[in-house]
Design a protein around this motif. Structure first.
Motif, PDB file in Angstrom:
ATOM      1  N   VAL A  51      -0.077  -7.583 -11.249  1.00 57.77           N
ATOM      2  CA  VAL A  51      -0.504  -6.422 -10.343  1.00 57.77           C
ATOM      3  C   VAL A  51      -0.854  -4.788 -10.988  1.00 57.77           C
ATOM      4  O   VAL A  51      -2.003  -4.675 -11.397  1.00 57.77           O
ATOM      5  CB  VAL A  51       0.214  -6.283  -9.540  1.00 57.77           C
ATOM      6  N   MET A  52      -0.039  -5.151 -11.960  1.00 56.55           N
ATOM      7  CA  MET A  52      -0.411  -3.831 -12.800  1.00 56.55           C
ATOM      8  C   MET A  52       0.123  -4.160 -14.630  1.00 56.55           C
ATOM      9  O   MET A  52       1.230  -3.251 -15.191  1.00 56.55           O
ATOM     10  CB  MET A  52      -0.113  -2.714 -12.466  1.00 56.55           C
ATOM     11  N   PRO A  53      -0.410  -4.365 -14.928  1.00 52.70           N
ATOM     12  CA  PRO A  53      -0.249  -5.478 -16.297  1.00 52.70           C
ATOM     13  C   PRO A  53      -0.532  -3.426 -17.143  1.00 52.70           C
ATOM     14  O   PRO A  53       0.315  -3.486 -17.875  1.00 52.70           O
ATOM     15  CB  PRO A  53      -1.512  -5.778 -17.074  1.00 52.70           C
ATOM     16  N   GLU A  54      -1.182  -2.723 -17.475  1.00 52.29           N
ATOM     17  CA  GLU A  54      -0.666  -1.489 -17.895  1.00 52.29           C
ATOM     18  C   GLU A  54       0.246  -0.273 -17.785  1.00 52.29           C
ATOM     19  O   GLU A  54       0.286   0.691 -18.431  1.00 52.29           O
ATOM     20  CB  GLU A  54      -1.688  -0.977 -17.574  1.00 52.29           C
ATOM     21  N   ALA A  55       0.698  -0.627 -16.649  1.00 60.14           N
ATOM     22  CA  ALA A  55       2.142  -0.115 -16.642  1.00 60.14           C
ATOM     23  C   ALA A  55       3.257  -0.449 -17.160  1.00 60.14           C
ATOM     24  O   ALA A  55       2.640  -1.688 -17.564  1.00 60.14           O
ATOM     25  CB  ALA A  55       2.324   0.004 -14.917  1.00 60.14           C
ATOM     26  N   ASP A  56       4.060   0.688 -18.017  1.00 57.98           N
ATOM     27  CA  ASP A  56       5.270   0.053 -18.534  1.00 57.98           C
ATOM     28  C   ASP A  56       6.067  -0.269 -17.609  1.00 57.98           C
ATOM     29  O   ASP A  56       6.540  -0.248 -16.742  1.00 57.98           O
ATOM     30  CB  ASP A  56       6.015   1.258 -19.222  1.00 57.98           C
TER      31      ASP A  56
ATOM     32  N   HIS B 104       7.674  -0.456 -13.314  1.00 56.64           N
ATOM     33  CA  HIS B 104       7.470  -2.507 -12.487  1.00 56.64           C
ATOM     34  C   HIS B 104       8.885  -1.915 -12.606  1.00 56.64           C
ATOM     35  O   HIS B 104       9.135  -2.428 -10.999  1.00 56.64           O
ATOM     36  CB  HIS B 104       7.799  -2.373 -13.922  1.00 56.64           C
ATOM     37  N   ARG B 105       9.903  -1.458 -12.763  1.00 57.88           N
ATOM     38  CA  ARG B 105      11.796  -1.546 -12.107  1.00 57.88           C
ATOM     39  C   ARG B 105      11.429  -0.551 -10.864  1.00 57.88           C
ATOM     40  O   ARG B 105      11.879  -0.761 -10.037  1.00 57.88           O
ATOM     41  CB  ARG B 105      12.280  -1.391 -13.409  1.00 57.88           C
ATOM     42  N   ARG B 106      10.665   0.923 -10.927  1.00 57.43           N
ATOM     43  CA  ARG B 106      10.811   1.298 -10.157  1.00 57.43           C
ATOM     44  C   ARG B 106       9.609   0.738  -8.834  1.00 57.43           C
ATOM     45  O   ARG B 106      10.512   1.008  -7.690  1.00 57.43           O
ATOM     46  CB  ARG B 106       9.647   3.090 -10.116  1.00 57.43           C
ATOM     47  N   ALA B 107       8.939  -0.309  -9.270  1.00 57.43           N
ATOM     48  CA  ALA B 107       8.056  -0.635  -7.751  1.00 57.43           C
ATOM     49  C   ALA B 107       9.045  -1.572  -7.150  1.00 57.43           C
ATOM     50  O   ALA B 107       9.212  -2.138  -6.644  1.00 57.43           O
ATOM     51  CB  ALA B 107       7.261  -1.912  -8.716  1.00 57.43           C
TER      52      ALA B 107
ATOM     53  N   HIS C  55       0.768  -0.723  -0.227  1.00 61.57           N
ATOM     54  CA  HIS C  55       0.199   0.019  -0.073  1.00 61.57           C
ATOM     55  C   HIS C  55       0.922   1.235   0.458  1.00 61.57           C
ATOM     56  O   HIS C  55       0.350   1.987  -0.325  1.00 61.57           O
ATOM     57  CB  HIS C  55      -1.163  -0.177   0.807  1.00 61.57           C
ATOM     58  N   LYS C  56       2.245   1.454   0.893  1.00 65.01           N
ATOM     59  CA  LYS C  56       2.828   2.484   0.707  1.00 65.01           C
ATOM     60  C   LYS C  56       3.352   3.047  -0.538  1.00 65.01           C
ATOM     61  O   LYS C  56       4.189   4.058  -1.153  1.00 65.01           O
ATOM     62  CB  LYS C  56       4.024   2.396   2.218  1.00 65.01           C
ATOM     63  N   MET C  57       3.578   1.158  -1.094  1.00 65.46           N
ATOM     64  CA  MET C  57       4.019   1.856  -2.335  1.00 65.46           C
ATOM     65  C   MET C  57       3.246   2.173  -3.643  1.00 65.46           C
ATOM     66  O   MET C  57       4.079   3.167  -4.545  1.00 65.46           O
ATOM     67  CB  MET C  57       5.086   0.290  -2.715  1.00 65.46           C
ATOM     68  N   PHE C  58       2.043   2.140  -3.069  1.00 71.32           N
ATOM     69  CA  PHE C  58       1.194   2.874  -4.134  1.00 71.32           C
ATOM     70  C   PHE C  58       1.491   4.256  -4.218  1.00 71.32           C
ATOM     71  O   PHE C  58       1.599   5.125  -5.211  1.00 71.32           O
ATOM     72  CB  PHE C  58       0.135   1.777  -4.503  1.00 71.32           C
ATOM     73  N   ASP C  59       1.316   4.633  -2.738  1.00 72.69           N
ATOM     74  CA  ASP C  59       1.457   5.849  -2.302  1.00 72.69           C
ATOM     75  C   ASP C  59       2.093   6.645  -3.271  1.00 72.69           C
ATOM     76  O   ASP C  59       2.362   7.782  -3.183  1.00 72.69           O
ATOM     77  CB  ASP C  59       1.421   6.263  -0.989  1.00 72.69           C
ATOM     78  N   ILE C  60       3.264   6.589  -3.228  1.00 70.07           N
ATOM     79  CA  ILE C  60       4.763   6.256  -3.645  1.00 70.07           C
ATOM     80  C   ILE C  60       4.689   6.946  -4.852  1.00 70.07           C
ATOM     81  O   ILE C  60       5.596   8.095  -5.683  1.00 70.07           O
ATOM     82  CB  ILE C  60       5.750   6.036  -3.622  1.00 70.07           C
TER      83      ILE C  60
ATOM     84  N   GLU D 294       5.151  10.261  -7.455  1.00 67.40           N
ATOM     85  CA  GLU D 294       5.556   9.982  -7.792  1.00 67.40           C
ATOM     86  C   GLU D 294       5.894  10.746  -9.608  1.00 67.40           C
ATOM     87  O   GLU D 294       6.121  10.865 -10.783  1.00 67.40           O
ATOM     88  CB  GLU D 294       6.790   9.089  -8.258  1.00 67.40           C
ATOM     89  N   GLY D 295       4.714  10.510  -9.685  1.00 71.24           N
ATOM     90  CA  GLY D 295       3.042  10.625 -10.795  1.00 71.24           C
ATOM     91  C   GLY D 295       3.736   9.525 -12.112  1.00 71.24           C
ATOM     92  O   GLY D 295       3.080   9.731 -13.483  1.00 71.24           O
TER      93      GLY D 295
END
Length: 228
Positions: A70-75, A79-82, A33-38, A42-43
């Motif tokens: 988890v987030m197939p639509e993200a590039d 994913h690497r930042r996650a 949950h914290k990760m998605f907040d960040i 960060e936009g």
């Protein structure tokens, strides 16, 4: 555990980490949950945090695959930042305390080690993550080696386990884990597989092909003592 096959006593027992030794959700969900907040700050991500089931259902996979679920639509860059954020948040969470192993993990590992069994970890997790869990939960002296897909750069768990067996000259081992990747790793290297059915992240057929399925960690000790 009726109709157990007669198992051979192993030289080594090799454990998956998440959902086998470590109660992952005690650490993962707050970090998730914290990760998605960040990411939103960060936009890099907009919209609500994906359901927890997506990450829990992906445990045991390589990180690359996890983010595709988890987030197939993200590039790729997101994913690497996650990857970076989740690792950092999980290590902070471990150091802050409050995370848990499954019941009787340390006692059972200690008893196996006293019987002369060599103990290892083989996980699809990142090297620093696995190392931190072992240190924080005071298990460092119990293991002869920690192998991770992140540390060993392997593409599959079959390959990771093969590397471990080869490095340590082990011919008879038990692979203990809760996911189909653990079953595949054990069987792909001609070893016995003990499936763990107590974490509850996996699908019903996840442990198909295991030699024995246990519903609590401490059952391992009886299995070992009764093996020939």
């Amino acid at each position: 555990m009726s109709n157990e096959p007669q198992l051979n006593k192993p030289e080594a027992v090799i454990f998956d980490m998440d959902g086998t030794l470590f109660q992952t959700e005690s650490l993962l969900l707050p970090a998730y949950h914290k990760m998605f907040d960040i990411l939103r700050e960060e936009g890099l991500y907009s919209g609500p945090t994906p359901p927890e089931e997506r990450i829990l259902g992906s445990l045991g996979m390589l990180l690359e695959q996890i983010w595709k679920n988890v987030m197939p639509e993200a590039d790729e860059a997101v994913h690497r930042r996650a990857d970076e954020l989740l690792l950092q948040l999980e290590i902070e969470g471990l150091e802050a305390g409050g995370t848990m192993l499954y019941p009787k993990v340390v006692e059972t590992l200690t008893a196996l080690k006293e019987r002369g069994v060599r103990l290892f970890v083989a996980s699809n997790g990142l090297k620093d993550y696995i190392h931190s869990i072992v240190v924080v939960h005071k298990m460092k002296d119990l293991f002869d080696g920690l192998y991770s897909a992140g540390g060993q750069n392997t593409a599959t768990k079959v390959e990771l386990l093969g590397l471990l067996l080869n490095d340590h000259g082990i011919s008879e081992a038990w692979m203990v884990g809760d996911r189909s990747s653990d079953v595949e790793a054990g069987k792909g290297n001609g070893q016995t597989v003990i499936g763990c059915a107590y974490a509850g992240f996996g699908r019903q057929d996840e442990l198909k092909g295991s030699d024995v399925i246990i519903s609590s960690f401490e059952e391992l000790l009886d299995l070992y003592d009764n093996a020939k």
